[in-house]
Write a protein that holds these residues in place. Structure first.
Motif, mmCIF file in Angstrom:
data_model
loop_
_atom_site.group_PDB
_atom_site.id
_atom_site.type_symbol
_atom_site.label_atom_id
_atom_site.label_comp_id
_atom_site.label_asym_id
_atom_site.label_seq_id
_atom_site.Cartn_x
_atom_site.Cartn_y
_atom_site.Cartn_z
ATOM 1 N N UNK A 250 0.755 -1.211 -0.018
ATOM 2 C CA UNK A 250 0.046 0.088 -0.022
ATOM 3 C C UNK A 250 0.841 1.202 0.045
ATOM 4 N N UNK A 251 0.843 2.049 -0.996
ATOM 5 C CA UNK A 251 1.623 3.255 -1.300
ATOM 6 C C UNK A 251 0.702 4.536 -0.433
ATOM 7 N N UNK A 252 1.743 5.101 0.430
ATOM 8 C CA UNK A 252 1.114 6.286 1.154
ATOM 9 C C UNK A 252 1.202 7.396 0.131
ATOM 10 N N UNK A 253 0.242 8.361 0.450
ATOM 11 C CA UNK A 253 -0.041 9.432 -0.360
ATOM 12 C C UNK A 253 1.313 10.411 -0.265
ATOM 13 N N UNK A 254 1.780 10.980 -1.502
ATOM 14 C CA UNK A 254 2.782 11.763 -1.442
ATOM 15 C C UNK A 254 2.468 13.501 -1.402
ATOM 16 N N UNK A 255 3.277 14.345 -0.705
ATOM 17 C CA UNK A 255 2.806 15.745 -0.844
ATOM 18 C C UNK A 255 3.056 16.238 -1.878
ATOM 19 N N UNK A 256 3.867 15.918 -2.977
ATOM 20 C CA UNK A 256 3.994 16.635 -4.201
ATOM 21 C C UNK A 256 3.533 15.765 -5.273
#
Length: 389
Positions: A250-256
Motif C-alpha cells: 500500500x503506497x502512502x500519499x505523497x505531498x507533491x
C-alpha cells in the motif's frame, strides 16, 4: 450358480484381493445395466457381482474353496448379496477406491497461505526497498517436531477402524446390502490415534509464533501489488510443508506527486507576471526522497530546472520524458507538470496603477470577453474534427 466363480471373474484360484477387485471393476463397467441394456448382460452382471461377493470375503471364499455353499441357501441377486456399492461407483467414476482403497488421510498437510499488508512511501515503491516485517504465523513445534506426540511416544493404530481411517456402513435396499465407507469418527480418518499429545502444540504439530522476515520490494510496484515469499506462510498440520506469504503493498500519499500507472503528476503555481514573461523554476525530483544527508555522492538527481515559456496559460501541461516511475519490466514513465497561473487578489496603489497602464497599452481597459461552450456534445466534437478545429 454352476459356473466356477474364479472363471466368472477371469482370475486364478490363488489370486489376491487386489486382483479380484480389479477384475470385478473391469467386468462391472462392461456389464452394468446402465451401460449395457442387453438382458443377458444384466444377468451376467448379477453373476459377476455374486462371484465378487464371495471371493472378496475371506470367510466366504474359504467356504467356497472347501466345496461349501457360501450363500447359505440364499437365492437370487439382491437376496443377501453383500456387494459393495462403493466398488461399483469407483469402477465407473474413478474414485479413490479404484486404486486399492481410500485409506487413511495423512496427518501432514500443506499449510495455508498468509497475507500481510505493508505501507511504503511512493519513492520506495518507485525505486525499490528492502524492509523487515514481523509476522504471526504457525511454525513447527520444536518439542515434537511436527509429530503431535509427546517425545518418547508415537501414534498408535485406531482400534475402531484398525488403521484404515474409514469404517463400513451397511444399508439394506432393493439391491441388497449396500456398503459405503465413511471416515472413522474415532480417529477422524487418520487411521491412528495420538494417546499422549504434545503439551506444547496439543497434538497439532505446530504453534503460533512471531518472527521477523526481510522482504525485497522490487522497483515499480504499485498500490495493491503482492510480493510472494514462497514457503514463508503457515506451517501445515502435522508438520506439513508451509504455504506462501504474500506481502500486499500500500503506497502512502505523497505531498507533491500523484501516480497514474508509471507516470507522475504534479501541479506548480506561478505568478501572473512569470507566466507572461517566462521563467525557470527549480523543482524537486522523486529521487530526492531517497537521498539523505550522507548520500551526497549517490549520483541521484534531487532537482531539475523547468523552463516556463512566455505567455504560458493556466492549466497548460509540460511532459518531461523519463522522469516518472520505473516499470516492473523496464523503462520509465513520464512526469506531467500542470502549471497554474495565480492572479493577485490584493494590490497596493502603485501595483494597481501599473496594471491599469498595462491594460491601457494593450487595449484591455474594457474587454468584451470571448464566450465559448464549455462542453461540446459528441456530434459537435466530430464536426470540429472534420472542419480542422
Amino acid at each position: 450358480m454352476s459356473q466356477d466363480l474364479y472363471e466368472l471373474l477371469g482370475v486364478d484360484r490363488d489370486a489376491d484381493g487386489d486382483t479380484i477387485k480389479k477384475a470385478y471393476r473391469r467386468l462391472a463397467r462392461q456389464y452394468h445395466p446402465d451401460v449395457n441394456p442387453d438382458p443377458s448382460a444384466q444377468e451376467h452382471f448379477k453373476e459377476v457381482s455374486r462371484a465378487y461377493e464371495v471371493l472378496s470375503d475371506p470367510a466366504k471364499r474359504a467356504s467356497y474353496d472347501r466345496g461349501g455353499d457360501p450363500f447359505g441357501g440364499a437365492a437370487g441377486f439382491g437376496q443377501g448379496a453383500g456387494f459393495s456399492f462403493t466398488d461399483i461407483m469407483d469402477a465407473f467414476f474413478g474414485g479413490a477406491g479404484a486404486t486399492g482403497g481410500r485409506g487413511p488421510r495423512p496427518r501432514e498437510r500443506r499449510g495455508q497461505d498468509a497475507l500481510i499488508r505493508l505501507e511504503v512511501q511512493l519513492a520506495d515503491a518507485a525505486f525499490g526497498v528492502t524492509r523487515e516485517i514481523k509476522v504471526d504465523t504457525a511454525v513447527l513445534c520444536t518439542t515434537c517436531h511436527g509429530s503431535g506426540a509427546t517425545p518418547g511416544s508415537k501414534p498408535v493404530p485406531c482400534e475402531t477402524c484398525r488403521g484404515a481411517g474409514e469404517v463400513a456402513h451397511v444399508q439394506r435396499s432393493f439391491l441388497g446390502e449396500i456398503r459405503t465407507l465413511r471416515p472413522c469418527a474415532a480417529c477422524r480418518g487418520y487411521g491412528t490415534i495420538i494417546p499422549d499429545p504434545c503439551r506444547e502444540c496439543g497434538g497439532d504439530g505446530r504453534v503460533r509464533s512471531r518472527r521477523t522476515l526481510t522482504v525485497k520490494i522490487p522497483a515499480g510496484v504499485d498500490d495493491g501489488t503482492r510480493v510472494q515469499l514462497a514457503g514463508e506462510g503457515e506451517i501445515g498440520p502435522g508438520g506439513g510443508p508451509a504455504g506462501d506469504l504474500y506481502v500486499e503493498i500500500h503506497v502512502a500519499p505523497h505531498p507533491t506527486f500523484t501516480r497514474n500507472g508509471s507516470d507522475l503528476h504534479c501541479t506548480v503555481s506561478l505568478p501572473m507576471s512569470a507566466a507572461a514573461l517566462g521563467t525557470t523554476l527549480t523543482l524537486p525530483t522523486l529521487e530526492a526522497d531517497v537521498v539523505t544527508g550522507e548520500d551526497t555522492d549517490s549520483g541521484l538527481e534531487t532537482s531539475f530546472d523547468l523552463d516556463v515559456r512566455p505567455g504560458t496559460q493556466s492549466g497548460s501541461e509540460q511532459v518531461l520524458r523519463g522522469r516518472g516511475v520505473p516499470g516492473l519490466r523496464g523503462g520509465r514513465g513520464d512526469l506531467v507538470v500542470t502549471l497554474v497561473v495565480e492572479t493577485p487578489t490584493r494590490l497596493d496603489a502603485r501595483q494597481e496603477e501599473l496594471l491599469r497602464e498595462l491594460a491601457a497599452i494593450r487595449g484591455e481597459e474594457a474587454p468584451s470577453g470571448q464566450v465559448r461552450a464549455t462542453h461540446k456534445g459528441m456530434f459537435g466534437r466530430l464536426r470540429d474534427a472534420f472542419n480542422g478545429h
